[in-house]
Design a protein around this motif. Structure first.
Motif, PDB file in Angstrom:
ATOM      1  N   PHE A   1       0.862  -1.183   0.000  1.00 22.54           N
ATOM      2  CA  PHE A   1       0.000   0.000   0.000  1.00 22.54           C
ATOM      3  C   PHE A   1       0.897   1.231   0.000  1.00 22.54           C
ATOM      4  O   PHE A   1       2.108   1.147   0.175  1.00 22.54           O
ATOM      5  N   THR A   2       0.277   2.391  -0.202  1.00 27.74           N
ATOM      6  CA  THR A   2       1.011   3.663  -0.237  1.00 27.74           C
ATOM      7  C   THR A   2       0.363   4.653   0.719  1.00 27.74           C
ATOM      8  O   THR A   2      -0.865   4.758   0.779  1.00 27.74           O
ATOM      9  N   MET A   3       1.208   5.375   1.470  1.00 31.29           N
ATOM     10  CA  MET A   3       0.742   6.449   2.341  1.00 31.29           C
ATOM     11  C   MET A   3       1.226   7.770   1.764  1.00 31.29           C
ATOM     12  O   MET A   3       2.433   7.980   1.596  1.00 31.29           O
ATOM     13  N   LEU A   4       0.284   8.662   1.466  1.00 28.06           N
ATOM     14  CA  LEU A   4       0.646   9.954   0.899  1.00 28.06           C
ATOM     15  C   LEU A   4       0.914  10.955   2.013  1.00 28.06           C
ATOM     16  O   LEU A   4       0.343  10.851   3.108  1.00 28.06           O
ATOM     17  N   PRO A   5       1.780  11.937   1.767  1.00 25.02           N
ATOM     18  CA  PRO A   5       2.122  12.915   2.807  1.00 25.02           C
ATOM     19  C   PRO A   5       0.882  13.646   3.322  1.00 25.02           C
ATOM     20  O   PRO A   5       0.012  14.050   2.540  1.00 25.02           O
ATOM     21  N   GLY A   6       0.793  13.787   4.634  1.00 29.41           N
ATOM     22  CA  GLY A   6      -0.289  14.538   5.255  1.00 29.41           C
ATOM     23  C   GLY A   6      -1.604  13.814   5.349  1.00 29.41           C
ATOM     24  O   GLY A   6      -2.569  14.349   5.888  1.00 29.41           O
ATOM     25  N   GLN A   7      -1.676  12.584   4.838  1.00 28.92           N
ATOM     26  CA  GLN A   7      -2.937  11.847   4.872  1.00 28.92           C
ATOM     27  C   GLN A   7      -2.960  10.823   6.004  1.00 28.92           C
ATOM     28  O   GLN A   7      -1.924  10.467   6.559  1.00 28.92           O
TER      29      GLN A   7
ATOM     30  N   LEU B   1      -4.857  14.214  20.073  1.00 27.12           N
ATOM     31  CA  LEU B   1      -4.371  13.538  18.868  1.00 27.12           C
ATOM     32  C   LEU B   1      -4.646  14.371  17.628  1.00 27.12           C
ATOM     33  O   LEU B   1      -3.845  14.398  16.689  1.00 27.12           O
ATOM     34  N   GLY B   2      -5.780  15.054  17.617  1.00 23.38           N
ATOM     35  CA  GLY B   2      -6.096  15.932  16.492  1.00 23.38           C
ATOM     36  C   GLY B   2      -5.038  17.003  16.314  1.00 23.38           C
ATOM     37  O   GLY B   2      -4.623  17.308  15.196  1.00 23.38           O
ATOM     38  N   ASN B   3      -4.575  17.587  17.432  1.00 29.49           N
ATOM     39  CA  ASN B   3      -3.500  18.583  17.353  1.00 29.49           C
ATOM     40  C   ASN B   3      -2.201  17.954  16.875  1.00 29.49           C
ATOM     41  O   ASN B   3      -1.440  18.557  16.106  1.00 29.49           O
ATOM     42  N   LEU B   4      -1.929  16.745  17.335  1.00 28.95           N
ATOM     43  CA  LEU B   4      -0.685  16.071  16.981  1.00 28.95           C
ATOM     44  C   LEU B   4      -0.639  15.722  15.494  1.00 28.95           C
ATOM     45  O   LEU B   4       0.422  15.742  14.865  1.00 28.95           O
ATOM     46  N   MET B   5      -1.796  15.412  14.918  1.00 27.74           N
ATOM     47  CA  MET B   5      -1.845  14.925  13.540  1.00 27.74           C
ATOM     48  C   MET B   5      -1.741  16.024  12.493  1.00 27.74           C
ATOM     49  O   MET B   5      -1.607  15.731  11.304  1.00 27.74           O
ATOM     50  N   GLN B   6      -1.768  17.274  12.896  1.00 23.27           N
ATOM     51  CA  GLN B   6      -1.774  18.373  11.934  1.00 23.27           C
ATOM     52  C   GLN B   6      -0.580  18.289  10.987  1.00 23.27           C
ATOM     53  O   GLN B   6       0.574  18.343  11.411  1.00 23.27           O
ATOM     54  N   GLY B   7      -0.867  18.136   9.692  1.00 26.09           N
ATOM     55  CA  GLY B   7       0.180  18.185   8.681  1.00 26.09           C
ATOM     56  C   GLY B   7       1.133  17.011   8.690  1.00 26.09           C
ATOM     57  O   GLY B   7       2.219  17.102   8.107  1.00 26.09           O
ATOM     58  N   ARG B   8       0.781  15.910   9.331  1.00 26.75           N
ATOM     59  CA  ARG B   8       1.692  14.767   9.419  1.00 26.75           C
ATOM     60  C   ARG B   8       1.088  13.555   8.703  1.00 26.75           C
ATOM     61  O   ARG B   8      -0.119  13.348   8.727  1.00 26.75           O
ATOM     62  N   THR B   9       1.959  12.758   8.125  1.00 25.42           N
ATOM     63  CA  THR B   9       1.532  11.479   7.569  1.00 25.42           C
ATOM     64  C   THR B   9       1.223  10.557   8.741  1.00 25.42           C
ATOM     65  O   THR B   9       2.089  10.290   9.577  1.00 25.42           O
ATOM     66  N   THR B  10      -0.011  10.079   8.814  1.00 22.22           N
ATOM     67  CA  THR B  10      -0.456   9.332   9.989  1.00 22.22           C
ATOM     68  C   THR B  10      -0.937   7.944   9.584  1.00 22.22           C
ATOM     69  O   THR B  10      -1.675   7.790   8.612  1.00 22.22           O
ATOM     70  N   ILE B  11      -0.488   6.949  10.344  1.00 25.29           N
ATOM     71  CA  ILE B  11      -0.977   5.587  10.166  1.00 25.29           C
ATOM     72  C   ILE B  11      -1.531   5.120  11.511  1.00 25.29           C
ATOM     73  O   ILE B  11      -0.884   5.262  12.550  1.00 25.29           O
ATOM     74  N   VAL B  12      -2.759   4.598  11.484  1.00 31.35           N
ATOM     75  CA  VAL B  12      -3.503   4.306  12.702  1.00 31.35           C
ATOM     76  C   VAL B  12      -3.902   2.834  12.723  1.00 31.35           C
ATOM     77  O   VAL B  12      -4.407   2.307  11.723  1.00 31.35           O
ATOM     78  N   ILE B  13      -3.669   2.163  13.850  1.00 31.79           N
ATOM     79  CA  ILE B  13      -4.266   0.853  14.090  1.00 31.79           C
ATOM     80  C   ILE B  13      -5.497   1.071  14.954  1.00 31.79           C
ATOM     81  O   ILE B  13      -5.428   1.732  15.987  1.00 31.79           O
ATOM     82  N   ALA B  14      -6.619   0.509  14.555  1.00 27.19           N
ATOM     83  CA  ALA B  14      -7.843   0.703  15.341  1.00 27.19           C
ATOM     84  C   ALA B  14      -8.719  -0.530  15.239  1.00 27.19           C
ATOM     85  O   ALA B  14      -8.851  -1.130  14.168  1.00 27.19           O
ATOM     86  N   HIS B  15      -9.308  -0.907  16.360  1.00 28.06           N
ATOM     87  CA  HIS B  15     -10.324  -1.949  16.361  1.00 28.06           C
ATOM     88  C   HIS B  15     -11.712  -1.344  16.253  1.00 28.06           C
ATOM     89  O   HIS B  15     -12.645  -1.976  15.783  1.00 28.06           O
ATOM     90  N   ARG B  16     -11.842  -0.094  16.740  1.00 32.67           N
ATOM     91  CA  ARG B  16     -13.139   0.567  16.691  1.00 32.67           C
ATOM     92  C   ARG B  16     -13.208   1.440  15.450  1.00 32.67           C
ATOM     93  O   ARG B  16     -12.486   2.421  15.325  1.00 32.67           O
ATOM     94  N   LEU B  17     -14.105   1.085  14.551  1.00 28.39           N
ATOM     95  CA  LEU B  17     -14.193   1.803  13.280  1.00 28.39           C
ATOM     96  C   LEU B  17     -14.638   3.244  13.453  1.00 28.39           C
ATOM     97  O   LEU B  17     -14.323   4.087  12.613  1.00 28.39           O
ATOM     98  N   ALA B  18     -15.337   3.538  14.550  1.00 26.15           N
ATOM     99  CA  ALA B  18     -15.831   4.895  14.758  1.00 26.15           C
ATOM    100  C   ALA B  18     -14.698   5.909  14.795  1.00 26.15           C
ATOM    101  O   ALA B  18     -14.898   7.087  14.502  1.00 26.15           O
ATOM    102  N   THR B  19     -13.494   5.464  15.150  1.00 26.67           N
ATOM    103  CA  THR B  19     -12.370   6.398  15.260  1.00 26.67           C
ATOM    104  C   THR B  19     -11.664   6.628  13.927  1.00 26.67           C
ATOM    105  O   THR B  19     -10.822   7.519  13.844  1.00 26.67           O
TER     106      THR B  19
END
Length: 621
Positions: free
Chosen positions: A364-370, A523-541
């Motif tokens: 897979f590919t992760m684009l900058p800031g996404q 986390l919202g503040n931390l994610m600003q402008g950063r390429t983020t990859i998240v592991i989650a069991h709860r889809l709501a997040t």
């Protein structure tokens, strides 16, 4: 054939031990000085019996001049001072050797890969650092001198005895070889026992470390009795080894005493006959007895030296194994600097030693800031994928690229510096909040920076309420803080690192709803402008992530946005129906529960929504 191989094995076992000592770079000058002083002390001791002989054979105190008395007194004083200085210098050399060994081991432990710690318990490593190195120190500081001085004392005493009366000296050699035939096998047994003791000590230390570090789990599970039995088993095993070692010592010490007494009886009996017949003088007989003591005492010391040497050989084997373990490769062709580009994961496969592949051709590919979210059933390989991105492990096949370059080209330090990692556990080290916030940074952090990061992580409020503020001690693994507080400290720490890539591993799954709300804001503040990859069991997040990757049994079975996976991926749709309480009469009109929170898409202002509230149809969102 066995007899010829045994010495070779002993010699082969000594080579790594001697090499290990050499690699610690001891002060050979100090060592030589200490041994030289010990030899001087021993040589002075060899003169005293001859002086005693002369006194017995005709000298009287009246005939001894003041100069002779001063000379004897000076010799005793010199012997005492030389012996004391020698002991101090040997102890200093021993301490420095152990410090050098521990320094090498500590550096080694820090650069060993994570896979090493998967295979070796922490307590065993602690035992290498403390118990095994301590055995080597004891050998050098307490027993090494006895090897050289003992040999000099024995050779010197035998030489003088041969000069005094070679016939009676030969009587000694009829007894000493017999005792050696018994002492050598006992020494080999001691080696086996000491090696077993060191292994059991390491295992016992590992058990203690594991239980005491998780004492809350032990108590909450009511497992005190179970752990007591496990610990008691280790104690009893150590007791067994100790008793076996005691048996060997119980045979060695009386044997040496028996040999000494037997020789004394032989010398006095045979020597008395020689004196009565006029062949030997009374002074020579006294000198014979004194020199006999100077043979037997060093023999006892040499026995202790070789016993300790057997222990040291066993200890050095484990240390050598650790020092020879493969390290992480920190160097790279270039530094991972510059603008953030796309991160491509291409055909990544990986498996641990003991099982089948955990990841199988993942791409897979992760684009900058996404934001990229990884979801799926437990055991799908999500956390392993994070470990490969962090380069805790190397992939068995496939490659991870950044800006088209394999990340293996970049130095480990520069690559990991780009990554901010927030996990479910939010590990903290014992120390203050300020120390944990600045942990791992290679620059000084100002108070203003700490406060700004804490404010963005919504941690400033609870820190201000603590009695010592940023100087509050968090306890071992941060036990004095709540889960939500630890998470916010971890987020503030990540903010201070200013990472280009953000990895969130179930960062809110263990929190209550109130703590989760605050942490999601942070986390919202931390994610600003950063390429983020998240592991989650709860889809709501993660429903608003730029792309969602669905993993099952190490494979990617679905990839796309929330809407695309709802339409095309049956298992994802089942997850969504169970977790989001969705009404799905038809997919285009699916409604997500009002108030679901998560990692949102970029807003019009370019900022990421920390609290996306999703309502209405998916097409409208």
């Amino acid at each position: 054939m066995k007899n010829t191989q045994a010495p070779q094995k002993q010699g082969a076992a000594m080579k790594p031990f001697l090499k290990l000592l050499h690699e610690t770079k001891p002060s050979y000058m100090l060592l030589a000085l200490a041994l030289g002083l010990s030899m001087i002390s021993t040589l002075v001791g060899l003169v005293i019996p001859m002086f005693t002989k002369n006194l017995v054979d005709g000298f009287s105190l009246a005939s001894v001049s003041r100069l002779q008395i001063a000379g004897i007194a000076g010799a005793f004083i010199a012997q005492t001072i030389a012996g004391g200085v020698s002991i101090y210098l040997l102890n200093a050399v021993g301490q420095k050797v152990v410090a050098g060994l521990r320094d090498r081991l500590w550096r080694k432990f820090l650069v060993l890969p994570v896979s090493y710690y998967n295979e070796n318990r922490t307590g065993e490593s602690v035992s290498r650092m403390t118990n095994d190195t301590g055995i080597l120190k004891t050998l050098i500081s307490e027993h090494l001198a006895s090897l050289f001085t003992g040999v000099i004392s024995i050779v010197g005493s035998i030489s003088v005895l041969l000069f005094l009366n070679w016939k009676m000296t030969l009587v000694l050699f009829t007894v000493l070889p017999l005792s050696a035939l018994i002492l050598v096998p006992l020494g080999r047994q001691m080696y086996k026992i000491s090696k077993g003791t060191q292994d059991e000590t390491a295992s016992f230390t590992a058990t203690l470390s594991g239980v005491l570090s998780e004492i809350r789990l032990v108590k909450s599970s009511g497992a005190e009795q179970k752990e007591y039995e496990a610990g008691r088993s280790g104690i009893m095993n150590l007791l067994s080894f100790g008793i076996r070692e005691g048996k060997i010592s119980a045979m060695i010490s009386p044997l040496v005493s028996f040999v000494f007494m037997m020789l004394l009886v032989v010398i006095i009996g045979y020597g008395g006959m020689q004196v009565s017949s006029g062949v030997l003088t009374a002074g020579e007989l006294v000198a014979f007895i004194l020199y006999l003591i100077q043979i037997i005492m060093p023999l006892t010391q040499l026995t202790q030296f070789f016993t300790q040497l057997q222990k040291a050989k066993g200890a050095s084997e484990r240390i050598i194994e650790t020092l020879a373990a493969e390290e992480e490769v920190y160097e790279g062709v270039e530094e991972a600097t510059g603008e953030e580009g796309p991160i491509d994961v291409e055909d990544l496969s990986f498996g641990y030693k003991t099982g089948e592949k955990v990841l199988n051709k993942v791409s897979f590919t992760m684009l900058p800031g996404q934001v990229t979210a990884i979801v799926g059933p437990s055991g799908g390989g999500k956390t392993t994928l994070f470990s490969l991105l962090e380069r805790f492990y190397e992939p068995q096949s496939g490659v991870i690229r950044m800006n088209g370059k394999p990340v293996s080209m970049f130095s480990l330090k520069s690559w990991r510096k780009r990554i901010g990692y927030v996990s479910q556990e939010s590990p903290l080290l014992a120390g203050t909040i300020a120390e944990n916030l600045g942990y791992g940074l290679d620059r000084e952090i100002s108070k203003e920076e700490l406060q700004a990061a804490a404010a963005m992580a919504y941690a400033d409020g609870f820190i201000a309420e603590l009695p010592d503020g940023y100087n509050t001690d968090v306890g071992e693994r941060g036990v004095k803080l709540s889960g939500g507080q630890r998470q916010r400290i971890a987020i503030a720490r990540a903010l201070l690192r200013d990472p280009k890539i953000l990895m969130l591993d179930e960062a809110t799954s263990s929190l209550d709803s109130q703590s989760e709300a605050v942490v999601q804001k942070a986390l919202g503040n931390l994610m600003q402008g950063r390429t983020t990859i998240v592991i989650a069991h709860r889809l709501a997040t993660v429903v608003n992530a730029d792309q969602i990757i669905f993993m099952e049994k190490g494979r990617i079975t679905g990839k796309g946005t929330h809407e695309e996976l709802l339409r095309d991926h049956e298992l994802y749709r089942e997850f969504a129906e169970q977790q989001l309480q969705m009404n799905t009469p038809e997919l285009p009109g699916t409604v997500i529960e009002e108030g679901a929170r998560g990692y949102g898409q970029n807003t019009g202002s370019g900022r990421r929504s920390a609290y996306p509230r999703i309502g209405g149809s998916l097409s409208e969102s």
